[in-house]
Motif scaffolding. Structure first.
Motif, PDB file in Angstrom:
ATOM      1  N   VAL A  53       0.380  -0.865   0.407  1.00  0.00           N
ATOM      2  CA  VAL A  53       0.195   0.021   0.684  1.00  0.00           C
ATOM      3  C   VAL A  53       0.525   0.964   0.125  1.00  0.00           C
ATOM      4  CG1 VAL A  53      -2.104   1.334   1.150  1.00  0.00           C
ATOM      5  CG2 VAL A  53      -1.885  -1.208   1.453  1.00  0.00           C
ATOM      6  N   GLU A  54       0.656   1.903  -1.106  1.00  0.00           N
ATOM      7  CA  GLU A  54       1.792   3.516  -1.085  1.00  0.00           C
ATOM      8  C   GLU A  54       0.638   4.674   0.236  1.00  0.00           C
ATOM      9  OE1 GLU A  54       2.639   4.663  -5.256  1.00  0.00           O
ATOM     10  OE2 GLU A  54       1.213   3.283  -5.609  1.00  0.00           O
ATOM     11  N   THR A  55       1.112   3.948   1.331  1.00  0.00           N
ATOM     12  CA  THR A  55       0.494   5.246   2.530  1.00  0.00           C
ATOM     13  C   THR A  55       0.779   6.754   1.923  1.00  0.00           C
ATOM     14  OG1 THR A  55       2.648   4.148   3.803  1.00  0.00           O
ATOM     15  CG2 THR A  55       0.445   3.356   4.380  1.00  0.00           C
ATOM     16  N   SER A  56       1.889   6.848   1.628  1.00  0.00           N
ATOM     17  CA  SER A  56       2.017   8.099   0.741  1.00  0.00           C
ATOM     18  C   SER A  56       1.298   9.246   0.334  1.00  0.00           C
ATOM     19  CB  SER A  56       3.264   8.160   0.794  1.00  0.00           C
ATOM     20  OG  SER A  56       3.472   7.652  -0.586  1.00  0.00           O
ATOM     21  N   LYS A  57      -0.312   8.753  -0.624  1.00  0.00           N
ATOM     22  CA  LYS A  57      -0.493   8.761  -1.167  1.00  0.00           C
ATOM     23  C   LYS A  57      -2.247   9.119   0.029  1.00  0.00           C
ATOM     24  CE  LYS A  57      -0.460   6.590  -5.179  1.00  0.00           C
ATOM     25  NZ  LYS A  57      -0.541   6.125  -6.652  1.00  0.00           N
ATOM     26  N   ILE A  58      -2.099   8.148   0.814  1.00  0.00           N
ATOM     27  CA  ILE A  58      -3.648   8.537   1.971  1.00  0.00           C
ATOM     28  C   ILE A  58      -3.651  10.057   2.977  1.00  0.00           C
ATOM     29  CG2 ILE A  58      -4.605   7.723   3.920  1.00  0.00           C
ATOM     30  CD1 ILE A  58      -3.088   4.891   2.053  1.00  0.00           C
TER      31      ILE A  58
ATOM     32  N   GLY B  42     -13.475  -6.005   3.865  1.00  0.00           N
ATOM     33  CA  GLY B  42     -12.290  -4.902   2.805  1.00  0.00           C
ATOM     34  C   GLY B  42     -10.819  -6.171   3.408  1.00  0.00           C
ATOM     35  N   VAL B  43     -10.449  -5.124   3.726  1.00  0.00           N
ATOM     36  CA  VAL B  43      -8.547  -5.922   4.524  1.00  0.00           C
ATOM     37  C   VAL B  43      -7.849  -5.333   4.681  1.00  0.00           C
ATOM     38  CG1 VAL B  43      -7.774  -5.516   1.766  1.00  0.00           C
ATOM     39  CG2 VAL B  43      -6.706  -7.359   2.628  1.00  0.00           C
ATOM     40  N   VAL B  44      -7.143  -5.820   5.872  1.00  0.00           N
ATOM     41  CA  VAL B  44      -6.638  -4.738   6.830  1.00  0.00           C
ATOM     42  C   VAL B  44      -4.954  -5.353   6.493  1.00  0.00           C
ATOM     43  CG1 VAL B  44      -7.203  -6.784   8.073  1.00  0.00           C
ATOM     44  CG2 VAL B  44      -6.847  -4.359   9.455  1.00  0.00           C
ATOM     45  N   TRP B  45      -4.100  -3.923   6.995  1.00  0.00           N
ATOM     46  CA  TRP B  45      -2.749  -4.379   6.730  1.00  0.00           C
ATOM     47  C   TRP B  45      -2.355  -3.852   8.339  1.00  0.00           C
ATOM     48  CZ3 TRP B  45      -5.047  -2.676   2.679  1.00  0.00           C
ATOM     49  CH2 TRP B  45      -4.959  -3.812   1.096  1.00  0.00           C
ATOM     50  N   VAL B  46      -1.585  -4.324   8.623  1.00  0.00           N
ATOM     51  CA  VAL B  46      -0.493  -3.944  10.229  1.00  0.00           C
ATOM     52  C   VAL B  46       0.340  -4.048   9.851  1.00  0.00           C
ATOM     53  CG1 VAL B  46      -0.767  -3.540  12.917  1.00  0.00           C
ATOM     54  CG2 VAL B  46      -2.504  -4.238  11.559  1.00  0.00           C
ATOM     55  N   ASN B  47       1.259  -3.174  10.179  1.00  0.00           N
ATOM     56  CA  ASN B  47       2.805  -3.052   9.894  1.00  0.00           C
ATOM     57  C   ASN B  47       3.479  -3.484   8.758  1.00  0.00           C
ATOM     58  OD1 ASN B  47       3.378  -0.855  12.765  1.00  0.00           O
ATOM     59  ND2 ASN B  47       3.070  -3.326  13.807  1.00  0.00           N
TER      60      ASN B  47
ATOM     61  N   GLN C 254     -15.893 -12.281  12.074  1.00  0.00           N
ATOM     62  CA  GLN C 254     -15.991 -10.691  12.459  1.00  0.00           C
ATOM     63  C   GLN C 254     -14.618 -10.225  12.558  1.00  0.00           C
ATOM     64  OE1 GLN C 254     -18.749  -9.685  11.669  1.00  0.00           O
ATOM     65  NE2 GLN C 254     -19.893 -11.187  11.068  1.00  0.00           N
ATOM     66  N   THR C 255     -13.831 -11.139  13.235  1.00  0.00           N
ATOM     67  CA  THR C 255     -12.520 -10.210  14.141  1.00  0.00           C
ATOM     68  C   THR C 255     -11.403 -11.012  13.059  1.00  0.00           C
ATOM     69  OG1 THR C 255     -12.240 -12.656  15.537  1.00  0.00           O
ATOM     70  CG2 THR C 255     -12.822 -10.083  16.289  1.00  0.00           C
ATOM     71  N   VAL C 256     -10.218 -10.356  13.300  1.00  0.00           N
ATOM     72  CA  VAL C 256      -8.874 -10.891  12.474  1.00  0.00           C
ATOM     73  C   VAL C 256      -8.223 -10.780  12.972  1.00  0.00           C
ATOM     74  CG1 VAL C 256      -7.268  -9.891  10.421  1.00  0.00           C
ATOM     75  CG2 VAL C 256     -10.047  -9.612   9.919  1.00  0.00           C
ATOM     76  N   TYR C 257      -7.475 -11.982  13.321  1.00  0.00           N
ATOM     77  CA  TYR C 257      -6.225 -12.332  14.442  1.00  0.00           C
ATOM     78  C   TYR C 257      -5.189 -11.189  13.675  1.00  0.00           C
ATOM     79  CZ  TYR C 257      -2.442 -14.712  16.406  1.00  0.00           C
ATOM     80  OH  TYR C 257      -1.332 -15.108  17.214  1.00  0.00           O
ATOM     81  N   LEU C 258      -4.546 -10.187  14.627  1.00  0.00           N
ATOM     82  CA  LEU C 258      -3.141  -9.636  14.965  1.00  0.00           C
ATOM     83  C   LEU C 258      -1.842 -10.190  15.889  1.00  0.00           C
ATOM     84  CD1 LEU C 258      -1.063  -7.370  14.064  1.00  0.00           C
ATOM     85  CD2 LEU C 258      -3.103  -6.040  15.537  1.00  0.00           C
TER      86      LEU C 258
ATOM     87  N   LEU D  88       3.839  -7.307  16.331  1.00  0.00           N
ATOM     88  CA  LEU D  88       3.254  -5.947  16.898  1.00  0.00           C
ATOM     89  C   LEU D  88       4.595  -4.934  16.949  1.00  0.00           C
ATOM     90  CD1 LEU D  88       0.181  -5.943  18.791  1.00  0.00           C
ATOM     91  CD2 LEU D  88       0.417  -4.399  16.738  1.00  0.00           C
ATOM     92  N   LYS D  89       4.514  -4.069  16.963  1.00  0.00           N
ATOM     93  CA  LYS D  89       5.943  -3.430  18.078  1.00  0.00           C
ATOM     94  C   LYS D  89       5.441  -2.855  19.090  1.00  0.00           C
ATOM     95  CE  LYS D  89       5.948  -1.208  13.758  1.00  0.00           C
ATOM     96  NZ  LYS D  89       7.413  -0.116  12.714  1.00  0.00           N
TER      97      LYS D  89
END
Length: 613
Positions: A510-515, A550-555, A569-573, A578-579
């Motif tokens: 994901v190009e986060t600089s665009k958001i 949708g879809v989710v990204w972390v780090n 209904q949940t997405v495992y992280l 994590l940091k």
């Protein structure tokens, strides 16, 4: 001690450290007896469980293996996934979470043998059954056949796998005791010449140990190759297991249930599969008492992250895409914690241990947490995020665009003035329809939807169709009908629409600089960005009950998809991703762009259906 002796002793000590770990001495033999497997010339009963390395964070591989030992397993099984290791033609990747050799070596260090399944077709509720998408761009290529282009690509792949794993076979000092040729081939075909080609390619790639085939009982004759050990899937009646194997193996064993199912997987829009342990403990006890070896599918499912979920296809239901959780109601849950099923299976296995052996203690469950609510402060509409498009007279598929997974926007012009039918001949798989950027409706392949009535004002207008690839079919005769996007003509009022522009959204990153925007007023799919603080990384479950799809990204890690229809209904992280301190989260939300806050829970919700779309 003389200098020469000292040097000899030092070298021997180093070799012992390198090769003598895990299962003891590197000098082991593994062979077939008339009724049992023979390890070092002694009868050996395999008690195995399936774990797939890409479905578990690499940082957690060892912990999962310690849990396997604690339940009483002496072996783990895993597929090898072609589309992970050769995502684009000729570009191989065995790094990071794809480092299958490291996975096998860690198993050895933890005292576990390995059953390897590099088919290259895996099924496994995995995208395209493990095949890389680009095979469909090879004109005339036909998977699971004697077709030359397929065999050529297959050979290149299996040779690369052999370089990684053939040295780790038991007959070379490693801990891989068996290697599976093809995978439930009898459920697909019956070409023995093709199976022999498979066997030869495996041997040529260095897999010169014990090879076997596995099939469901009804297909075992079609899927077996003479000279290889036959194994059976899904049958746990000892008499039937032994009879099926003896019929193919000159009246002999050994007897191996290559896939024993303690539960099942889930797909979107259907209830969660959950089966009490009590329905299986007696069967497990009976099988082990009969001296039959077993591989539980799954011992630990984990998560199907990224865009790697597959889909099933049946005549009555055109499309069944699988969810991101691969919890499977397995003995070890999605986060790697022992379940009631784990403890009850452990008690059964303990009764069948060799005299004097004792199971290790069960490691404590991983702690989990609920994060503070996350508020998203930046977002961008998807039409503003995309880059330049590609123009073509007719719609191009994902494969035409050399796009493996993700999403695509199709844009053309239509002339309005009346209520008119829009029809897509071949929507793969989920489409959101817009006129001039205004949402008009959804088409869902699961429900057989390929058309809708549109009221378009007079004049020329822009038609946009946002299309999601929800996973290629992984089982059955439709493997060769797996292109994505819009695969046929689109008509408006019966007239074929031409002059299309395609905008790729593969989301390999994901190009986060665009958001940058604080709020988008548009009702298009939207990318949302936020950061959140973590004092101590622990497992958590992102709660998407108020969100849409949708879809989710972390780090930077793609955690998988969510969809309010359930059952997930949940997405495992996982804590491993994590940091301590600042963390970044990105969400692509398709249907509810107005939602702006995300909660989390200490436990998953995998069994909640909803009409909320």
């Amino acid at each position: 001690m003389k200098k020469r002796d000292i040097l000899f002793f030092s070298a021997a000590f180093v070799l012992a450290l390198l090769f003598g770990c895990g299962n003891g001495s590197s000098q082991h033999s593994f062979a077939l007896g008339d009724s049992t497997f023979m390890l070092d010339n002694k009868p050996y009963q395999i008690i195995s469980g399936e774990i797939h390395y890409p479905r578990v964070p690499r940082e957690a591989w060892r912990a999962r293996m310690k849990m396997a030992k604690a339940m009483g397993l002496n072996t783990i099984g895993t597929y090898v996934f072609w589309n992970l290791h050769e995502p684009e033609k000729g570009k191989f990747d065995f790094s990071g979470n794809n480092d299958i050799a490291a996975f096998v070596k860690i198993a050895k260090e933890e005292g576990l043998w390995v059953i390897l399944r590099p088919s290259p077709y895996v099924c496994a509720e995995w995208e395209f059954g493990g095949y890389p998408y680009w095979l469909q761009n090879e004109k005339g290529l036909e998977v699971r056949s004697r077709e030359e282009k397929y065999l050529s690509e297959y050979k290149k792949y299996i040779n690369e796998v052999g370089k990684q794993l053939a040295p780790l076979q038991v007959n070379h000092g490693g801990n891989i005791i068996m290697v599976q040729v093809e995978n439930e081939y009898g459920s697909y075909g019956a070409d023995k010449v093709y199976l022999e080609m498979n066997r030869k390619m495996f041997v040529d790639a260095g897999f010169d140990g014990l090879l076997y085939t596995c099939d469901p009982e009804k297909d075992i004759v079609k899927g077996h190759l003479a000279g290889l050990m036959p194994a059976i899937n899904g049958q746990d009646n000892p008499a039937k297991v032994k009879q099926a194997v003896r019929n193919l193996n000159e009246g002999k064993g050994p007897f191996f249930i290559a896939e024993w199912y303690p539960a099942w997987f889930d797909w979107w829009g259907t209830p969660h599969h959950k089966v009490p342990a009590s329905q299986y403990t007696g069967k497990l006890d009976t099988v082990l008492q009969a001296g039959i070896s077993i591989n539980m599918y799954m011992f630990h499912g984990g998560s199907t992250r990224g865009f790697m979920n597959g889909a099933n296809f049946r005549d009555t239901i055109p499309f069944e895409p699988q969810i991101s959780s691969y919890d499977y109601d397995a003995p070890l849950d999605e986060a790697g914690n022992a379940t009631d099923k784990f403890m009850k299976f452990r008690a059964v296995i303990a009764r069948h241990l060799p005299k004097g052996e004792k199971l290790p203690d069960v490691p404590a469950a991983k702690p989990s947490m609920a994060l503070n609510a996350i508020t998203f402060d930046k977002e961008i509409g998807i039409f503003d995020y995309v880059g330049p498009g590609k123009v073509n007279e007719n719609p191009l598929t994902f494969e035409d665009m050399n796009q493996a997974y993700g999403y695509m926007i199709y844009q053309t012009k239509v002339t309005g003035g009346a209520k008119t039918e829009l029809k897509i001949n071949g929507l793969r798989d989920y489409g959101i329809v817009f006129i001039d950027g205004v949402r008009k409706g959804i088409l869902d392949r699961r429900l057989g939807q390929e058309s809708m009535m549109l009221k378009v004002p007079a004049g020329t207008h822009s038609l946009e169709i946002f299309v999601e690839n929800m996973g290629r079919i992984n089982f059955g005769p439709n493997l060769l009908k797996n292109k994505k996007g819009i695969v046929g003509e689109v008509t408006f009022g019966g007239k074929v629409l031409k002059s299309w522009t395609m905008f790729s959204l593969p989301f390999d990153k994901v190009e986060t600089s665009k958001i940058k925007e604080t709020k988008s007023a548009k009702q298009t799919p939207v990318l949302k960005l936020a950061s959140f603080e973590v004092a101590k990384p622990l497992d958590t479950y992102l709660d998407f009950r108020k969100w849409g799809k949708g879809v989710v990204w972390v780090n930077g890690h793609n955690l998988g998809k969510y969809w309010s229809i359930g059952p997930q209904q949940t997405v495992y992280l996982p804590a491993e991703w994590l940091k301590k301190g600042k963390n970044e989260i990105v969400i692509l939300e398709l249907n509810k762009p107005e939602i702006n806050q995300l909660s989390s829970l200490e436990q998953p919700i995998l069994d909640q259906m909803s009409d909320n779309k």
